[in-house]
Motif scaffolding. Sequence first.
Motif, PDB file in Angstrom:
ATOM      1  N   MET A  98       0.456   7.406  10.506  1.00  0.00           N
ATOM      2  CA  MET A  98       0.708   7.925   9.171  1.00  0.00           C
ATOM      3  C   MET A  98      -0.182   7.169   8.188  1.00  0.00           C
ATOM      4  SD  MET A  98       4.374   8.205   7.273  1.00  0.00           S
ATOM      5  CE  MET A  98       4.458   8.890   5.650  1.00  0.00           C
ATOM      6  N   PRO A  99      -0.726   7.834   7.210  1.00  0.00           N
ATOM      7  CA  PRO A  99      -1.584   7.140   6.242  1.00  0.00           C
ATOM      8  C   PRO A  99      -0.753   6.362   5.206  1.00  0.00           C
ATOM      9  CG  PRO A  99      -1.556   9.499   5.807  1.00  0.00           C
ATOM     10  CD  PRO A  99      -0.751   9.279   7.052  1.00  0.00           C
ATOM     11  N   TYR A 100      -1.246   5.170   4.883  1.00  0.00           N
ATOM     12  CA  TYR A 100      -0.630   4.334   3.863  1.00  0.00           C
ATOM     13  C   TYR A 100      -1.723   3.839   2.931  1.00  0.00           C
ATOM     14  CZ  TYR A 100       3.491   4.276   6.783  1.00  0.00           C
ATOM     15  OH  TYR A 100       4.573   4.655   7.511  1.00  0.00           O
ATOM     16  N   ASN A 101      -1.394   3.760   1.655  1.00  0.00           N
ATOM     17  CA  ASN A 101      -2.304   3.181   0.673  1.00  0.00           C
ATOM     18  C   ASN A 101      -1.847   1.765   0.384  1.00  0.00           C
ATOM     19  OD1 ASN A 101      -3.925   5.519   0.270  1.00  0.00           O
ATOM     20  ND2 ASN A 101      -2.274   6.395  -0.951  1.00  0.00           N
ATOM     21  N   LEU A 102      -2.749   0.829   0.599  1.00  0.00           N
ATOM     22  CA  LEU A 102      -2.446  -0.572   0.340  1.00  0.00           C
ATOM     23  C   LEU A 102      -3.379  -1.097  -0.736  1.00  0.00           C
ATOM     24  CD1 LEU A 102      -2.168  -1.912   4.009  1.00  0.00           C
ATOM     25  CD2 LEU A 102      -0.301  -1.216   2.499  1.00  0.00           C
ATOM     26  N   THR A 103      -2.850  -1.929  -1.589  1.00  0.00           N
ATOM     27  CA  THR A 103      -3.675  -2.648  -2.554  1.00  0.00           C
ATOM     28  C   THR A 103      -3.678  -4.103  -2.126  1.00  0.00           C
ATOM     29  OG1 THR A 103      -3.057  -1.120  -4.321  1.00  0.00           O
ATOM     30  CG2 THR A 103      -4.015  -3.230  -4.976  1.00  0.00           C
ATOM     31  N   VAL A 104      -4.824  -4.541  -1.642  1.00  0.00           N
ATOM     32  CA  VAL A 104      -4.959  -5.897  -1.115  1.00  0.00           C
ATOM     33  C   VAL A 104      -6.052  -6.613  -1.902  1.00  0.00           C
ATOM     34  CG1 VAL A 104      -5.416  -7.303   0.918  1.00  0.00           C
ATOM     35  CG2 VAL A 104      -4.307  -5.072   1.173  1.00  0.00           C
ATOM     36  N   ASN A 105      -5.672  -7.696  -2.521  1.00  0.00           N
ATOM     37  CA  ASN A 105      -6.609  -8.502  -3.310  1.00  0.00           C
ATOM     38  C   ASN A 105      -7.312  -7.660  -4.364  1.00  0.00           C
ATOM     39  OD1 ASN A 105      -5.826 -10.598  -1.647  1.00  0.00           O
ATOM     40  ND2 ASN A 105      -7.563 -10.344  -0.256  1.00  0.00           N
ATOM     41  N   GLY A 106      -6.563  -6.713  -4.937  1.00  0.00           N
ATOM     42  CA  GLY A 106      -7.086  -5.876  -6.009  1.00  0.00           C
ATOM     43  C   GLY A 106      -7.907  -4.681  -5.562  1.00  0.00           C
ATOM     44  N   LYS A 107      -8.095  -4.513  -4.266  1.00  0.00           N
ATOM     45  CA  LYS A 107      -8.863  -3.383  -3.748  1.00  0.00           C
ATOM     46  C   LYS A 107      -7.917  -2.422  -3.029  1.00  0.00           C
ATOM     47  CE  LYS A 107     -13.024  -6.126  -2.981  1.00  0.00           C
ATOM     48  NZ  LYS A 107     -13.953  -6.663  -1.986  1.00  0.00           N
ATOM     49  N   SER A 108      -8.233  -1.140  -3.099  1.00  0.00           N
ATOM     50  CA  SER A 108      -7.413  -0.128  -2.438  1.00  0.00           C
ATOM     51  C   SER A 108      -7.938   0.149  -1.037  1.00  0.00           C
ATOM     52  CB  SER A 108      -7.418   1.164  -3.250  1.00  0.00           C
ATOM     53  OG  SER A 108      -6.808   0.946  -4.491  1.00  0.00           O
ATOM     54  N   TYR A 109      -7.003   0.270  -0.125  1.00  0.00           N
ATOM     55  CA  TYR A 109      -7.337   0.589   1.265  1.00  0.00           C
ATOM     56  C   TYR A 109      -6.424   1.711   1.735  1.00  0.00           C
ATOM     57  CZ  TYR A 109      -9.663  -3.953   1.330  1.00  0.00           C
ATOM     58  OH  TYR A 109     -10.477  -5.019   1.056  1.00  0.00           O
ATOM     59  N   ALA A 110      -6.995   2.704   2.381  1.00  0.00           N
ATOM     60  CA  ALA A 110      -6.213   3.746   3.041  1.00  0.00           C
ATOM     61  C   ALA A 110      -6.260   3.443   4.532  1.00  0.00           C
ATOM     62  CB  ALA A 110      -6.810   5.115   2.758  1.00  0.00           C
ATOM     63  N   VAL A 111      -5.091   3.236   5.120  1.00  0.00           N
ATOM     64  CA  VAL A 111      -5.031   2.938   6.547  1.00  0.00           C
ATOM     65  C   VAL A 111      -4.145   3.972   7.219  1.00  0.00           C
ATOM     66  CG1 VAL A 111      -5.483   0.468   6.277  1.00  0.00           C
ATOM     67  CG2 VAL A 111      -3.131   1.298   6.210  1.00  0.00           C
ATOM     68  N   ASP A 112      -4.525   4.365   8.402  1.00  0.00           N
ATOM     69  CA  ASP A 112      -3.741   5.340   9.157  1.00  0.00           C
ATOM     70  C   ASP A 112      -3.176   4.624  10.378  1.00  0.00           C
ATOM     71  OD1 ASP A 112      -2.555   7.585  10.104  1.00  0.00           O
ATOM     72  OD2 ASP A 112      -4.401   8.660  10.577  1.00  0.00           O
ATOM     73  N   VAL A 113      -1.969   4.095  10.216  1.00  0.00           N
ATOM     74  CA  VAL A 113      -1.327   3.306  11.268  1.00  0.00           C
ATOM     75  C   VAL A 113       0.135   3.677  11.345  1.00  0.00           C
ATOM     76  CG1 VAL A 113      -2.911   1.334  10.999  1.00  0.00           C
ATOM     77  CG2 VAL A 113      -0.807   1.419   9.650  1.00  0.00           C
ATOM     78  N   ASP A 114       0.782   3.279  12.420  1.00  0.00           N
ATOM     79  CA  ASP A 114       2.229   3.449  12.566  1.00  0.00           C
ATOM     80  C   ASP A 114       2.924   2.617  11.479  1.00  0.00           C
ATOM     81  OD1 ASP A 114       4.961   2.925  13.423  1.00  0.00           O
ATOM     82  OD2 ASP A 114       4.377   3.751  15.365  1.00  0.00           O
ATOM     83  N   GLY A 115       3.921   3.158  10.837  1.00  0.00           N
ATOM     84  CA  GLY A 115       4.614   2.469   9.756  1.00  0.00           C
ATOM     85  C   GLY A 115       5.354   1.217  10.176  1.00  0.00           C
ATOM     86  N   ASP A 116       5.623   1.068  11.462  1.00  0.00           N
ATOM     87  CA  ASP A 116       6.341  -0.111  11.954  1.00  0.00           C
ATOM     88  C   ASP A 116       5.420  -1.288  12.263  1.00  0.00           C
ATOM     89  OD1 ASP A 116       8.793   1.149  11.780  1.00  0.00           O
ATOM     90  OD2 ASP A 116       8.693   1.909  13.837  1.00  0.00           O
ATOM     91  N   ILE A 117       4.115  -1.051  12.283  1.00  0.00           N
ATOM     92  CA  ILE A 117       3.208  -2.154  12.616  1.00  0.00           C
ATOM     93  C   ILE A 117       3.302  -3.216  11.521  1.00  0.00           C
ATOM     94  CG2 ILE A 117       1.166  -1.165  11.495  1.00  0.00           C
ATOM     95  CD1 ILE A 117      -0.497  -2.276  13.803  1.00  0.00           C
ATOM     96  N   PRO A 118       3.390  -4.488  11.912  1.00  0.00           N
ATOM     97  CA  PRO A 118       3.477  -5.540  10.904  1.00  0.00           C
ATOM     98  C   PRO A 118       2.234  -5.586  10.002  1.00  0.00           C
ATOM     99  CG  PRO A 118       4.190  -6.385  13.024  1.00  0.00           C
ATOM    100  CD  PRO A 118       3.582  -5.020  13.267  1.00  0.00           C
ATOM    101  N   LEU A 119       2.501  -5.869   8.749  1.00  0.00           N
ATOM    102  CA  LEU A 119       1.421  -5.976   7.759  1.00  0.00           C
ATOM    103  C   LEU A 119       0.328  -6.928   8.234  1.00  0.00           C
ATOM    104  CD1 LEU A 119       0.232  -5.490   4.915  1.00  0.00           C
ATOM    105  CD2 LEU A 119       1.770  -7.314   4.089  1.00  0.00           C
ATOM    106  N   LEU A 120       0.701  -8.007   8.898  1.00  0.00           N
ATOM    107  CA  LEU A 120      -0.281  -8.983   9.392  1.00  0.00           C
ATOM    108  C   LEU A 120      -1.389  -8.314  10.187  1.00  0.00           C
ATOM    109  CD1 LEU A 120      -1.257 -11.898  10.051  1.00  0.00           C
ATOM    110  CD2 LEU A 120       0.308 -11.823  12.008  1.00  0.00           C
ATOM    111  N   TRP A 121      -1.010  -7.427  11.100  1.00  0.00           N
ATOM    112  CA  TRP A 121      -2.024  -6.819  11.967  1.00  0.00           C
ATOM    113  C   TRP A 121      -2.870  -5.798  11.222  1.00  0.00           C
ATOM    114  CZ3 TRP A 121      -2.732 -10.306  15.055  1.00  0.00           C
ATOM    115  CH2 TRP A 121      -1.686 -11.021  15.636  1.00  0.00           C
ATOM    116  N   VAL A 122      -2.304  -5.188  10.215  1.00  0.00           N
ATOM    117  CA  VAL A 122      -3.101  -4.261   9.391  1.00  0.00           C
ATOM    118  C   VAL A 122      -4.131  -5.062   8.596  1.00  0.00           C
ATOM    119  CG1 VAL A 122      -3.030  -2.558   7.533  1.00  0.00           C
ATOM    120  CG2 VAL A 122      -1.247  -2.564   9.308  1.00  0.00           C
ATOM    121  N   LEU A 123      -3.680  -6.178   8.017  1.00  0.00           N
ATOM    122  CA  LEU A 123      -4.609  -7.017   7.258  1.00  0.00           C
ATOM    123  C   LEU A 123      -5.743  -7.510   8.150  1.00  0.00           C
ATOM    124  CD1 LEU A 123      -2.061  -9.156   5.211  1.00  0.00           C
ATOM    125  CD2 LEU A 123      -3.535  -7.335   4.328  1.00  0.00           C
TER     126      LEU A 123
END
Length: 151
Positions: free
Chosen positions: A1-26
């Motif tokens: 599923m796509p998620y929009n993340l704002t990390v360090n002031g930048k926007s990222y669109a990631v398509d990952v399972d919603g249960d995956i820990p934020l650590l691994w997405v980062l």
Amino acid sequence: MPYNLTVNGKSYAVDVDGDIPLLWVLRDAIGLTGTKFGCGIAMCGACTVHVDGQAARSCVMPVSEAAEKSITTIEAIGDTPEGKRVQQAWLDIDVVQCGYCQSGQIMSATALIAANPTPDDNDIDAVMAGNICRCGTYPRIRAAIKLAARG
């Protein structure tokens, strides 16, 4: 599923399972490897990041909970006044030994000083108890937090 993340002031669109820990997405999807994996159960603090300004353990936070929130990692903590002071204090006191836990230590220390600009020993112990340093640099960490708090 796509998620929009704002990390360090930048926007990222990631398509990952919603249960995956934020650590691994980062680390794996965005490529910010400063946040470390330690225990995987939120007990050691190596994975600490800020989510909407609060220290959070990214190894147990599903990415679905972090979407649409402001995430700060060690890569950008020096952009905040408190983070800049903490990083300089870490250098001045020469805190680091092996360094593995230090990104999480700095993130927790910065959240502490942002919330409490004049922490005493009890405040420091209470907040930093969740960050484990196998090298035992705790006295230098405490000294660096006090130095950073003085500004």
